[in-house]
Design an enzyme around this catalytic site. Structure first.
Site, mmCIF file in Angstrom:
data_model
loop_
_atom_site.group_PDB
_atom_site.id
_atom_site.type_symbol
_atom_site.label_atom_id
_atom_site.label_comp_id
_atom_site.label_asym_id
_atom_site.label_seq_id
_atom_site.Cartn_x
_atom_site.Cartn_y
_atom_site.Cartn_z
ATOM 1 N N CYS A 152 -6.409 4.528 -2.307
ATOM 2 C CA CYS A 152 -6.683 3.294 -1.910
ATOM 3 C C CYS A 152 -7.851 2.506 -2.431
ATOM 4 O O CYS A 152 -7.683 1.446 -3.398
ATOM 5 C CB CYS A 152 -6.659 2.937 -0.484
ATOM 6 S SG CYS A 152 -5.233 3.533 0.313
ATOM 7 N N HIS A 205 -10.458 -2.707 1.997
ATOM 8 C CA HIS A 205 -10.850 -1.315 1.935
ATOM 9 C C HIS A 205 -11.740 -1.012 0.694
ATOM 10 O O HIS A 205 -11.703 0.050 0.012
ATOM 11 C CB HIS A 205 -9.409 -0.477 1.821
ATOM 12 C CG HIS A 205 -9.644 0.868 2.293
ATOM 13 N ND1 HIS A 205 -8.506 1.863 2.251
ATOM 14 C CD2 HIS A 205 -10.794 1.526 2.715
ATOM 15 C CE1 HIS A 205 -9.078 2.823 2.416
ATOM 16 N NE2 HIS A 205 -10.367 2.987 2.974
ATOM 17 N N ASP A 250 1.033 -1.165 -0.038
ATOM 18 C CA ASP A 250 0.092 -0.092 -0.185
ATOM 19 C C ASP A 250 0.884 1.211 0.025
ATOM 20 O O ASP A 250 1.705 1.403 0.793
ATOM 21 C CB ASP A 250 -0.795 -0.275 1.084
ATOM 22 C CG ASP A 250 -1.843 0.928 1.402
ATOM 23 O OD1 ASP A 250 -1.685 1.984 0.352
ATOM 24 O OD2 ASP A 250 -2.881 0.845 2.025
ATOM 25 N N ASP A 255 -0.817 -0.286 -4.914
ATOM 26 C CA ASP A 255 -2.015 0.476 -5.241
ATOM 27 C C ASP A 255 -1.906 1.925 -5.871
ATOM 28 O O ASP A 255 -2.617 2.440 -6.448
ATOM 29 C CB ASP A 255 -2.804 0.211 -4.130
ATOM 30 C CG ASP A 255 -2.650 0.920 -2.977
ATOM 31 O OD1 ASP A 255 -1.485 1.314 -2.747
ATOM 32 O OD2 ASP A 255 -3.448 0.972 -2.008
#
Length: 453
Positions: A53, A103, A13, A258
């Site tokens: 995200c 998420h 991430d 991401d």
């Protein structure tokens, strides 16, 4: 050659491509991923076209652009309308597994996610979102009682992924997605041994970091690199497990992220920006059985919506009609680039930044090619860079008479891409109202830290 290869998809991430040794960073220590790059197809210009995200993850799961799936902000719920990547692979006889950060549920960052909102994944050890890496919660399949990963979560998650590989049904192929929370901030929370590797004073800065942000940037980057090195050791364990289990040759392994992290470049932090530190991500694809063990670099700008169709096509599975992205299978076999060397960039709604001018957020649309970046805002042309001559994007060519023809050409191509998506490029709040989201005064969908909806 296996007609239905296994797939292991690993992503961090907020890991920008500039924070990897194989991509030219001499300070960050990522030897396992550097070695992986030497054996992989390296999409050197891979991008996160909507670098946030939830938009990325929704595009990964559906193969759609945010303009289609509607998750253009964080903490909203991805619908079940599209055929998901798990459903595609399960339909082809695959077991499917997801471990780590999700998420895309939008019902509370530590809320239990029931099976009907898991987009078809079977094996499930997941939390919606946390970056408390040393006290990280998750839910184990259908147990509604929250659990805690032992120690630094990515290490425990990687161990769980290895356990999954060791205990799988050997008669069925599998799709395993491992979603690490790092190196996303907070930057100073990696294990001490890794933090001790990097002193802020020894961290060189990119030339586009302004002097007034230098001290903060060095401290943040030192901690960021510590997270990167933990994750590199996790990758080393995972790669060794694939070798030990005899899975190396017939497994497609992808490593990516991401989106990136500005970390002070151009005076900005985090993501939602069109500069390279925000949009450019690693994308390594290794499949020894098909592509051998010798690495090669390719120039195509693969983006999140292209991942589902590419992996499905490589695995011999049908690509759903709901997909916006394109498959790069033929390109990997020597064919033409299906996107003609262009990737769409967008920020539909700069959440967190309304009524906060210090953040400098704005709606934009743009194109990234291997050489150029072009973007426009609601007010007109914004940025134009020749990234070959100006790799740190310090010389904006908008209004430069010598670049006028280039600007017109890129603007026309951008208009065509937006028209193909039905994107009229409207103010962000219009999209918020269209999709029925409730936002606060900063334009952010409020998220909840509680168990239950």
């Amino acid at each position: 050659m296996s007609s239905h290869p296994n797939v292991v998809f690993v992503f961090g991430d907020q890991w920008r491509v500039q924070a990897l040794g194989y991509a030219g960073n001499p300070v960050v220590q990522t030897p396992a991923i550097d070695a992986l790059a030497a054996e992989s197809v390296d999409f050197t210009y891979a991008v996160s076209g909507c670098p946030v995200c939830t938009p990325y993850r929704a595009s990964l799961v559906t193969g759609q652009y945010p303009q289609t799936h509607g998750c253009f902000v964080n903490d909203v719920t991805l619908s079940n309308k599209a055929t998901s990547i798990a459903q595609v692979f399960a339909g082809g006889g695959y077991d499917t597994a997801y471990i780590g950060k999700w998420h895309i549920d939008g019902n509370g960052r530590n809320a239990y996610i029931p099976p009907e909102r898991r987009q078809g994944f079977d094996y499930w050890k997941v939390l919606e979102c946390t970056h408390d890496y040393n006290c990280s919660q998750y839910y184990d399949h259908d147990d509604e009682n929250v659990k805690i990963w032992e120690g630094y979560d990515a290490v425990a998650q990687t161990d769980d992924a290895i356990d999954y590989l060791s205990q799988r049904d050997g008669n069925k192929p599998f799709l395993l997605m491992l979603s690490w929370g790092g190196p996303h901030e907070p930057y100073q929370t990696a294990p001490e041994a890794y933090r001790n590797r990097y002193a802020p004073g020894d961290v060189p800065l990119r030339p586009n970091v302004p002097e007034e942000m230098a001290a903060q940037a060095r401290a943040d980057i030192a901690g960021y690199y510590a997270h990167c090195s933990v994750l590199d050791d996790c990758m080393a364990k995972l790669l060794q497990a694939l070798d030990d289990l005899g899975l190396r040759e017939d497994t497609i392994l992808v490593f990516t992220s991401d989106h990136g992290d500005m970390l002070g470049s151009h005076g900005h932090l985090k993501k939602q920006r069109p500069w390279d530190e925000s949009i450019r991500v690693p994308f390594l694809l290794r499949w020894p059985e098909r592509f051998g063990n010798t690495g090669r670099k390719v120039d195509a700008l693969i983006d999140a919506p292209d991942i589902l169709p590419t992996l499905a096509d490589l695995a011999g599975l049908p690509i759903p009609d709901s997909v916006d992205g394109v498959s790069y299978r033929n390109y990997l076999d020597g064919g033409a680039d299906p996107r003609e060397g262009m990737a769409l960039l967008s920020c539909m709604h700069p959440f967190g930044q309304y009524n906060r001018p210090q953040y400098g957020g704005r709606e934009f649309r743009g194109l990234r090619t291997a050489r150029y970046t072009y973007t426009r805002t609601l007010d007109g042309p914004w940025l134009l860079y020749d990234n070959q001559a100006d790799p740190y994007q310090l010389n904006n060519l908008i209004g430069n008479s010598e670049a006028a023809g280039l600007q017109r050409d890129l603007d026309a191509k951008l208009t065509a891409r937006l028209e193909s998506l039905g994107d009229g490029f409207r103010p962000g709040m219009e999209y918020v109202r269209q999709w029925g989201y409730e936002v606060d005064e900063t334009g952010t969908v409020p998220y909840r830290h509680k168990t239950g909806k």
